[in-house]
Design an enzyme around this catalytic site. Structure first.
Site, PDB file in Angstrom:
ATOM      1  N   THR A   1      36.826  31.867  45.944  1.00  0.00           N
ATOM      2  CA  THR A   1      36.140  33.150  46.139  1.00  0.00           C
ATOM      3  C   THR A   1      34.642  33.016  45.918  1.00  0.00           C
ATOM      4  O   THR A   1      34.195  32.155  45.145  1.00  0.00           O
ATOM      5  CB  THR A   1      36.703  34.185  45.135  1.00  0.00           C
ATOM      6  OG1 THR A   1      35.864  35.339  45.127  1.00  0.00           O
ATOM      7  CG2 THR A   1      36.762  33.646  43.711  1.00  0.00           C
ATOM      8  N   ASP A   2      33.874  33.902  46.539  1.00  0.00           N
ATOM      9  CA  ASP A   2      32.417  33.898  46.313  1.00  0.00           C
ATOM     10  C   ASP A   2      32.066  34.287  44.881  1.00  0.00           C
ATOM     11  O   ASP A   2      30.947  34.048  44.424  1.00  0.00           O
ATOM     12  CB  ASP A   2      31.700  34.820  47.317  1.00  0.00           C
ATOM     13  CG  ASP A   2      32.065  36.295  47.199  1.00  0.00           C
ATOM     14  OD1 ASP A   2      32.983  36.628  46.417  1.00  0.00           O
ATOM     15  OD2 ASP A   2      31.441  37.110  47.892  1.00  0.00           O
ATOM     16  N   GLU A   3      33.052  34.887  44.165  1.00  0.00           N
ATOM     17  CA  GLU A   3      32.734  35.342  42.802  1.00  0.00           C
ATOM     18  C   GLU A   3      32.429  34.191  41.856  1.00  0.00           C
ATOM     19  O   GLU A   3      31.855  34.405  40.787  1.00  0.00           O
ATOM     20  CB  GLU A   3      33.878  36.192  42.242  1.00  0.00           C
ATOM     21  CG  GLU A   3      34.034  37.482  42.998  1.00  0.00           C
ATOM     22  CD  GLU A   3      34.785  38.572  42.232  1.00  0.00           C
ATOM     23  OE1 GLU A   3      34.879  38.493  41.003  1.00  0.00           O
ATOM     24  OE2 GLU A   3      35.261  39.501  42.889  1.00  0.00           O
TER      25      GLU A   3
ATOM     26  N   TYR B   1      38.351  36.578  35.647  1.00  0.00           N
ATOM     27  CA  TYR B   1      38.917  36.197  36.955  1.00  0.00           C
ATOM     28  C   TYR B   1      38.086  35.092  37.604  1.00  0.00           C
ATOM     29  O   TYR B   1      38.613  34.042  37.984  1.00  0.00           O
ATOM     30  CB  TYR B   1      38.988  37.419  37.884  1.00  0.00           C
ATOM     31  CG  TYR B   1      39.160  37.051  39.348  1.00  0.00           C
ATOM     32  CD1 TYR B   1      40.342  36.459  39.814  1.00  0.00           C
ATOM     33  CD2 TYR B   1      38.124  37.277  40.275  1.00  0.00           C
ATOM     34  CE1 TYR B   1      40.473  36.110  41.154  1.00  0.00           C
ATOM     35  CE2 TYR B   1      38.261  36.938  41.606  1.00  0.00           C
ATOM     36  CZ  TYR B   1      39.438  36.343  42.044  1.00  0.00           C
ATOM     37  OH  TYR B   1      39.573  35.989  43.375  1.00  0.00           O
TER      38      TYR B   1
ATOM     39  N   LYS C   1      38.950  31.149  38.556  1.00  0.00           N
ATOM     40  CA  LYS C   1      38.859  30.578  39.913  1.00  0.00           C
ATOM     41  C   LYS C   1      37.902  29.380  39.901  1.00  0.00           C
ATOM     42  O   LYS C   1      38.158  28.359  40.539  1.00  0.00           O
ATOM     43  CB  LYS C   1      38.384  31.629  40.925  1.00  0.00           C
ATOM     44  CG  LYS C   1      39.381  32.738  41.216  1.00  0.00           C
ATOM     45  CD  LYS C   1      40.683  32.272  41.854  1.00  0.00           C
ATOM     46  CE  LYS C   1      40.519  31.811  43.280  1.00  0.00           C
ATOM     47  NZ  LYS C   1      41.839  31.519  43.925  1.00  0.00           N
TER      48      LYS C   1
HETATM   49  P1  NAD Z   1      46.959  39.112  45.973  1.00  0.00           P
HETATM   50  O1  NAD Z   1      46.876  39.466  44.516  1.00  0.00           O
HETATM   51  O2  NAD Z   1      47.161  40.181  46.972  1.00  0.00           O
HETATM   52  O3  NAD Z   1      48.137  38.053  46.191  1.00  0.00           O
HETATM   53  C1  NAD Z   1      48.378  36.989  45.319  1.00  0.00           C
HETATM   54  C2  NAD Z   1      49.765  36.441  45.630  1.00  0.00           C
HETATM   55  O4  NAD Z   1      50.006  35.335  44.741  1.00  0.00           O
HETATM   56  C3  NAD Z   1      50.891  37.462  45.405  1.00  0.00           C
HETATM   57  O5  NAD Z   1      51.783  37.423  46.488  1.00  0.00           O
HETATM   58  C4  NAD Z   1      51.554  36.975  44.135  1.00  0.00           C
HETATM   59  O6  NAD Z   1      52.942  37.294  44.076  1.00  0.00           O
HETATM   60  C5  NAD Z   1      51.315  35.477  44.211  1.00  0.00           C
HETATM   61  N1  NAD Z   1      51.351  34.832  42.890  1.00  0.00           N
HETATM   62  C6  NAD Z   1      50.689  35.221  41.773  1.00  0.00           C
HETATM   63  N2  NAD Z   1      50.987  34.397  40.763  1.00  0.00           N
HETATM   64  C7  NAD Z   1      51.836  33.462  41.253  1.00  0.00           C
HETATM   65  C8  NAD Z   1      52.490  32.337  40.678  1.00  0.00           C
HETATM   66  N3  NAD Z   1      52.350  32.022  39.383  1.00  0.00           N
HETATM   67  N4  NAD Z   1      53.277  31.572  41.470  1.00  0.00           N
HETATM   68  C9  NAD Z   1      53.456  31.889  42.798  1.00  0.00           C
HETATM   69  N5  NAD Z   1      52.886  32.957  43.375  1.00  0.00           N
HETATM   70  C10 NAD Z   1      52.077  33.730  42.602  1.00  0.00           C
HETATM   71  O7  NAD Z   1      45.643  38.275  46.250  1.00  0.00           O
HETATM   72  P2  NAD Z   1      44.732  38.214  47.579  1.00  0.00           P
HETATM   73  O8  NAD Z   1      43.725  39.275  47.495  1.00  0.00           O
HETATM   74  O9  NAD Z   1      45.602  38.086  48.738  1.00  0.00           O
HETATM   75  O10 NAD Z   1      43.993  36.819  47.306  1.00  0.00           O
HETATM   76  C11 NAD Z   1      44.595  35.594  47.693  1.00  0.00           C
HETATM   77  C12 NAD Z   1      43.686  34.451  47.288  1.00  0.00           C
HETATM   78  O11 NAD Z   1      42.419  34.611  47.932  1.00  0.00           O
HETATM   79  C13 NAD Z   1      43.414  34.376  45.792  1.00  0.00           C
HETATM   80  O12 NAD Z   1      43.392  33.021  45.422  1.00  0.00           O
HETATM   81  C14 NAD Z   1      42.038  35.013  45.641  1.00  0.00           C
HETATM   82  O13 NAD Z   1      41.365  34.472  44.539  1.00  0.00           O
HETATM   83  C15 NAD Z   1      41.384  34.622  46.948  1.00  0.00           C
HETATM   84  N6  NAD Z   1      40.343  35.554  47.463  1.00  0.00           N
HETATM   85  C16 NAD Z   1      40.587  36.900  47.569  1.00  0.00           C
HETATM   86  C17 NAD Z   1      39.613  37.728  48.130  1.00  0.00           C
HETATM   87  C18 NAD Z   1      39.840  39.211  48.293  1.00  0.00           C
HETATM   88  O14 NAD Z   1      38.909  39.931  48.683  1.00  0.00           O
HETATM   89  N7  NAD Z   1      41.033  39.733  48.044  1.00  0.00           N
HETATM   90  C19 NAD Z   1      38.397  37.196  48.550  1.00  0.00           C
HETATM   91  C20 NAD Z   1      38.180  35.802  48.416  1.00  0.00           C
HETATM   92  C21 NAD Z   1      39.170  35.003  47.882  1.00  0.00           C
HETATM   93  O1  DAU Z   2      34.317  38.768  46.363  1.00  0.00           O
HETATM   94  C1  DAU Z   2      35.646  38.365  46.496  1.00  0.00           C
HETATM   95  C2  DAU Z   2      36.510  39.095  45.485  1.00  0.00           C
HETATM   96  O2  DAU Z   2      36.609  40.447  45.933  1.00  0.00           O
HETATM   97  C3  DAU Z   2      37.890  38.469  45.365  1.00  0.00           C
HETATM   98  O3  DAU Z   2      37.759  37.178  44.827  1.00  0.00           O
HETATM   99  C4  DAU Z   2      38.791  39.318  44.454  1.00  0.00           C
HETATM  100  O4  DAU Z   2      40.093  38.785  44.429  1.00  0.00           O
HETATM  101  C5  DAU Z   2      38.837  40.727  45.016  1.00  0.00           C
HETATM  102  O5  DAU Z   2      39.612  41.548  44.172  1.00  0.00           O
HETATM  103  C6  DAU Z   2      37.426  41.294  45.158  1.00  0.00           C
HETATM  104  O6  DAU Z   2      36.817  41.523  43.866  1.00  0.00           O
HETATM  105  P1  DAU Z   2      35.964  42.837  43.554  1.00  0.00           P
HETATM  106  O7  DAU Z   2      35.952  43.032  42.094  1.00  0.00           O
HETATM  107  O8  DAU Z   2      34.657  42.818  44.264  1.00  0.00           O
HETATM  108  O9  DAU Z   2      36.903  43.936  44.299  1.00  0.00           O
HETATM  109  P2  DAU Z   2      37.356  45.411  43.893  1.00  0.00           P
HETATM  110  O10 DAU Z   2      38.008  45.983  45.099  1.00  0.00           O
HETATM  111  O11 DAU Z   2      38.096  45.449  42.600  1.00  0.00           O
HETATM  112  O12 DAU Z   2      35.967  46.167  43.679  1.00  0.00           O
HETATM  113  C7  DAU Z   2      34.993  46.233  44.718  1.00  0.00           C
HETATM  114  C8  DAU Z   2      33.798  46.970  44.171  1.00  0.00           C
HETATM  115  O13 DAU Z   2      34.148  48.341  43.969  1.00  0.00           O
HETATM  116  C9  DAU Z   2      33.328  46.478  42.817  1.00  0.00           C
HETATM  117  O14 DAU Z   2      31.915  46.569  42.761  1.00  0.00           O
HETATM  118  C10 DAU Z   2      33.967  47.431  41.828  1.00  0.00           C
HETATM  119  C11 DAU Z   2      34.005  48.732  42.600  1.00  0.00           C
HETATM  120  N1  DAU Z   2      35.132  49.648  42.298  1.00  0.00           N
HETATM  121  C12 DAU Z   2      36.390  49.141  42.342  1.00  0.00           C
HETATM  122  C13 DAU Z   2      37.477  49.940  42.102  1.00  0.00           C
HETATM  123  C14 DAU Z   2      38.881  49.375  42.113  1.00  0.00           C
HETATM  124  C15 DAU Z   2      34.901  50.996  42.075  1.00  0.00           C
HETATM  125  O15 DAU Z   2      33.754  51.464  42.071  1.00  0.00           O
HETATM  126  N2  DAU Z   2      35.989  51.806  41.834  1.00  0.00           N
HETATM  127  C16 DAU Z   2      37.262  51.328  41.842  1.00  0.00           C
HETATM  128  O16 DAU Z   2      38.211  52.122  41.593  1.00  0.00           O
END
Ligand code: NAD
Ligand code: DAU
Length: 352
Positions: free
Chosen positions: A133-135, A158, A162
């Protein structure tokens, strides 16, 4: 096209389900194995359009279970891994950092170990591709963008977990010559996004006329990418990327949270036939997330130059598709918010 046997971890989650769908449909000659523990974030309903395809297989289990991982590698003669399984929600990581360290760091380490052991130094045609992730870069200064060379500087439990997993992936590439790749994407949005994250949470609350909790002043900036475009980038990197390399993925699409929420309110009022301004009245400023990163901004020029990837939709198109999907799939939303699907799994997979 060569036959491959791919292990996709976390394939029942939000992004994983889009990656599984793309690979199952696009590569009918590949064996696609989705390994997922089905935590609260994993939902097999996300895959019901592909789960009866002959090249799709599901294995329920934990990336912390080394014997199980080894058995899956052997059963399917796995030659490639796309590793998405993780705990992914920043807010949850603030409450339970140890769970994030365990799943994201130790789980990734186990998967690396099993790949290295089972492949037994015969790495020809093998690949371990880690989805990060970019985080991990921390918060971006105004006017600057994260490149692949940006210093790793995670700020939440988190992102620290990562970053730890990224370091292990790199270490396995360096120390054991395991062929590894890492990509780091910005915030995703789209169908099947669990409604604890900003966009689906706001959509769900607007539908139900509930308050829209904006953290702090809503000044934080995120760089949003449609999830299907993330999956497409993963496909490009898997097939055209170089071993040992890191690739940033992003759509050059920065939004202040408050502007995004207001735009979503405008769109939802139109879709729901409500008077303009109705949903915006639900906006409620709440206590900020502790240590809240101010801005993420990705420079994806390396990915574009090496693979030709480009986002397929504008943000406006992607957000409208997303809103339409949630409105057409209210049962999915109701199931995940009521926890109905968790009861289903408990009955379905009693042995694991
Ligand atoms: P998500 O939380 O929707 O899905 C995670 C999945 O992993 C779920 O299906 C869960 O059941 C599975 N999981 C969790 N723990 C596990 C374990 N111990 N063994 C096997 N499976 C397990 O997450 P997402 O948003 O789809 O993100 C997927 C990946 O992409 C993550 O690695 C996250 O860090 C990365 N990512 C997410 C975002 C975003 O915006 N959501 C952006 C950049 C990178
Ligand atoms: O940048 C990539 C990341 O983006 C991924 O690695 C993470 O898995 C994914 O969850 C996401 O992280 P963020 O923390 O940026 O996403 P989130 O949707 O939780 O929040 C987005 C922004 O909105 C953040 O600045 C917090 C704010 N927020 C979030 C929630 C849930 C609010 O203001 N209110 C809310 O209720």
């Amino acid at each position: 096209m060569s036959r491959r046997s791919l292990l996709i971890t976390g394939g029942a989650g939000f992004i994983g389900s889009h990656v599984v769908r793309l690979f199952v449909n696009k590569y009918p000659d590949y064996t696609i194995v989705n390994l997922d523990k089905l935590t609260y974030a994993g939902n097999l309903e996300n895959l019901k359009d592909v789960d009866s395809k002959p090249n799709y297989h599901f294995e329920k289990g934990d990336i912390l279970d080394v014997e199980f991982l080894a058995s899956v590698f052997k059963k399917y003669s796995i030659d490639g891994v796309i590793h998405l399984a993780a705990e992914s929600h920043v807010d949850r990581s603030l409450h339970n950092p140890a769970e994030f360290a365990t799943t994201n760091i130790i789980g990734t380490l186990h998967l690396l170990n099993v790949a290295q052991t089972i492949w037994n130094n015969d790495f020809q045609g093998k690949l371990f591709y880690h989805i990060s992730t970019d985080e991990v870069y921390g918060s971006a200064e105004n006017g600057s963008f994260f490149t692949e060379e940006t210093h790793i500087d995670p700020m939440s439990p988190y992102s620290a977990s990562k970053a730890g997993s990224d370091h292990f992936v790199k270490a396995f590439g360096n120390s054991y010559k395991l062929p590894v790749r890492i990509s780091r994407c910005s915030n995703n949005y789209g169908p099947y996004h669990f409604p604890e994250k900003l966009i689906p949470l706001m959509i769900n609350n607007i539908i139900n006329n509930k308050p829209l909790p904006v953290y702090g002043k809503g000044e934080n900036i995120r760089d949003w990418l449609f999830v299907v475009d993330h999956a497409r980038a993963i496909d490009e990197i898997f097939h055209k990327g170089k071993d040992g390399e890191v690739y940033n993925i992003g759509g050059n699409n920065e939004w202040k949270n408050i502007d995004l929420v207001k735009f979503l309110c405008y769109l939802m009022d139109k879709k729901l036939g409500r008077e303009e301004g109705t949903s915006a009245n639900l906006i409620t400023y709440v206590k900020d997330r502790p240590g809240h990163d101010l801005r993420y901004a990705i420079d994806a020029s390396k990915l574009i130059a090496e693979t030709g990837w480009r986002p397929s939709v504008t943000f406006e198109e992607g957000l409208e598709k997303t809103v339409d999907w949630y409105l057409a799939n209210r049962q999915w939303l109701n199931n995940v918010t009521s926890g109905e699907y968790m009861k289903y799994y408990t009955g379905m997979y009693q042995n694991r």
